[in-house]
Design an enzyme around this catalytic site. Structure first.
Site, short mmCIF file in Angstrom:
data_model
loop_
_atom_site.label_atom_id
_atom_site.label_comp_id
_atom_site.label_asym_id
_atom_site.label_seq_id
_atom_site.Cartn_x
_atom_site.Cartn_y
_atom_site.Cartn_z
CB ALA A 12 -0.94 0.01 1.21
CG ASP A 15 4.87 4.40 -8.70
OD1 ASP A 15 5.25 5.56 -8.54
OD2 ASP A 15 4.34 3.98 -9.75
NE ARG A 43 8.63 -6.79 0.87
CZ ARG A 43 9.01 -7.36 -0.28
NH1 ARG A 43 9.48 -8.59 -0.28
NH2 ARG A 43 8.91 -6.69 -1.41
CE LYS A 131 0.79 -3.03 -15.90
NZ LYS A 131 2.14 -2.50 -15.86
CE LYS A 165 -3.85 5.40 -19.14
NZ LYS A 165 -3.76 6.73 -18.52
CD GLU A 199 4.78 5.28 -18.76
OE1 GLU A 199 4.35 5.55 -17.63
OE2 GLU A 199 5.34 4.22 -19.05
CG HIS A 223 -0.83 -1.00 -20.26
ND1 HIS A 223 -1.72 -1.64 -19.43
CD2 HIS A 223 0.00 -0.32 -19.42
CE1 HIS A 223 -1.45 -1.35 -18.17
NE2 HIS A 223 -0.42 -0.56 -18.14
#
Length: 329
Positions: A12, A15, A43, A131, A165, A199, A223
Site C-alpha cells: 500500500a 508507487d 514490509r 499485471k 482510461k 511516458e 496495455h
C-alpha cells in the site's frame, strides 16, 4: 468494523497505490459515500499514523484516511498475517488487492489461503491482482492454479488499469456505433495502424520492479496488446464482457509471432544512473515492433506498436492511416 467494505492493499505504500489506487478510492468514497476502510499491509515499518498521512495526501480524502489501518508483515511468514485477520473479522465484504511485485504473489496467496481469511466460493471475499500476471506462460498458469486452490473464479479479478482510461473505453463505441468509420475499418482502405504508449517520466523509485520487468512485460504485453485487440477485433455478438473477451482473443490469436528483424529495444540515457539499477543492466525501457494480423480484415496491413519511458512527450494514441485517393498520390 462490523459492516461495510475492507480493502486490504498489499504494497500500500508503493508507487501503484500512491499514484492510482488511493486517488481513485478518495474520489469513489467522496462521490458514492461508500463505507470503506483501507487496510495497508507491507514490509515497511510504518505506523498507522504515518500510513493515514500517506492516504490523506494521496487520496485527498481526510475521511478515508481517518479510518485507515497499517499492518507490517513478512510476505513469507503466514503467521505475520494474523493482525489482518483480526481487523477484518465481522466485515461484510473484504477485498484483497495485491499491488506488489509479481514475485510476492505466491507467498501472499499461500498466507491468505492458510489463515482462514477466505472461503472458496464466498462472494464477500475477493482478490484483485495487477499485471504482470507471471513472467511467461508457465508462471502464469502456475499463478492461476494457485488462485484456484483458495478462490472460485468468480472471486478473482485480474486488473489492467489501462482499460479504465476514457480513451480506451471509447474505442468500442467509436468503432461499432459509428456508421462512418466501421465500413472503412479494414485492409481495403486502411494503410497502416500505429499504436503508441509514451511516458515522459523515467522509472522514478521503481528500479526493484522495473529492472526485473522492462517495457515489454510492463506495457507491451498487456496495455499495448489490449489496445491492439480493441482496434482490430471483429464485432462481438454483444458487449457482454465474455463476448468482448472472445473477440479480443480471436484477434490476438491471428497475430503472427514477432519477427526479431522487425523489432527494436532501447534504454533511455541515464537509466543506469537510476537508484537501484545495475550498471550492467540491459533491461529495455523502450520497445517497438511491426506486427501483422493474418485474417480477412487485416491481411497485409502493417501495424506498428511502440512504448517507452523518458520520451519527449506523454502520449497514448492510435493512428489509423487511410489509403490515399488515386489523385493524391
Amino acid at each position: 468494523m462490523a459492516s461495510g467494505v475492507d480493502l486490504v492493499i498489499f504494497g500500500a505504500t508503493g508507487d501503484l497505490s500512491r499514484r492510482k489506487i488511493l486517488p481513485s478510492l478518495g474520489a469513489l468514497v467522496a462521490r458514492e459515500r461508500t463505507k470503506l476502510r483501507v487496510i495497508g499491509a507491507g514490509r515497511s515499518h510504518d505506523t498507522t499514523d504515518q500510513f493515514r498521512e500517506l492516504v490523506k495526501e494521496a487520496s485527498g480524502n481526510p475521511a478515508l484516511a481517518a479510518t485507515a489501518e497499517w499492518v507490517t508483515l513478512d510476505y513469507a511468514d503466514p503467521a505475520s498475517f494474523a493482525p489482518i485477520n483480526a481487523l477484518i473479522t465481522g466485515t461484510a465484504v473484504v477485498i484483497f488487492y495485491l499491488a506488489t511485485p509479481p514475485e510476492t504473489f505466491s507467498p501472499i496467496l499461500v498466507a491468505i489461503a492458510n489463515s482462514a481469511m477466505v472461503t472458496k466460493g464466498d462472494p464477500s471475499r475477493r482478490v484483485v491482482l495487477e499485471k504482470p500476471l507471471g513472467y511467461d506462460r508457465k508462471s502464469a498458469k502456475e499463478l492461476n492454479a494457485q488462485l484456484a486452490t483458495a478462490f472460485d473464479e468468480s472471486q478473482v479479478y485480474r486488473i489492467d488499469h489501462y482499460l479504465a482510461k476514457d480513451t480506451v473505453q471509447n474505442v468500442l463505441a467509436f468503432r461499432f456505433s459509428n456508421s462512418l468509420f466501421e465500413p472503412v475499418w479494414n485492409r481495403n482502405l486502411v494503410e497502416t495502424i500505429q499504436i503508441t504508449v509514451a511516458e515522459e517520466e523515467g522509472i522514478r523509485q521503481r528500479a526493484g520492479y522495473y529492472d526485473q520487468t522492462g517495457a515489454v512485460r510492463d506495457i507491451f504485453q498487456n496495455h499495448v496488446l489490449q489496445l491492439l485487440a480493441l482496434v482490430t477485433m471483429e464485432p462481438p455478438t454483444t458487449f457482454d464482457p465474455d463476448y468482448v473477451r472472445r473477440a479480443k482473443r480471436a484477434a490476438l490469436r491471428a497475430m503472427s509471432p514477432l519477427d526479431v528483424t522487425s523489432a527494436v529495444r532501447g534504454q533511455y540515457e541515464g537509466y543506469l544512473d537510476e537508484p537501484g539499477v545495475s550498471l550492467e543492466s540491459r533491461r529495455e525501457t523502450y520497445a517497438a515492433a511491426r506486427v501483422s494480423i493474418e485474417n480477412w480484415r487485416w491481411d497485409g496491413v502493417p501495424i506498428f506498436v511502440r512504448t517507452g519511458k523518458a520520451l519527449r512527450r506523454r502520449a497514448t494514441e492510435v493512428v489509423i492511416k487511410l489509403r490515399d485517393a488515386p489523385l493524391d498520390r
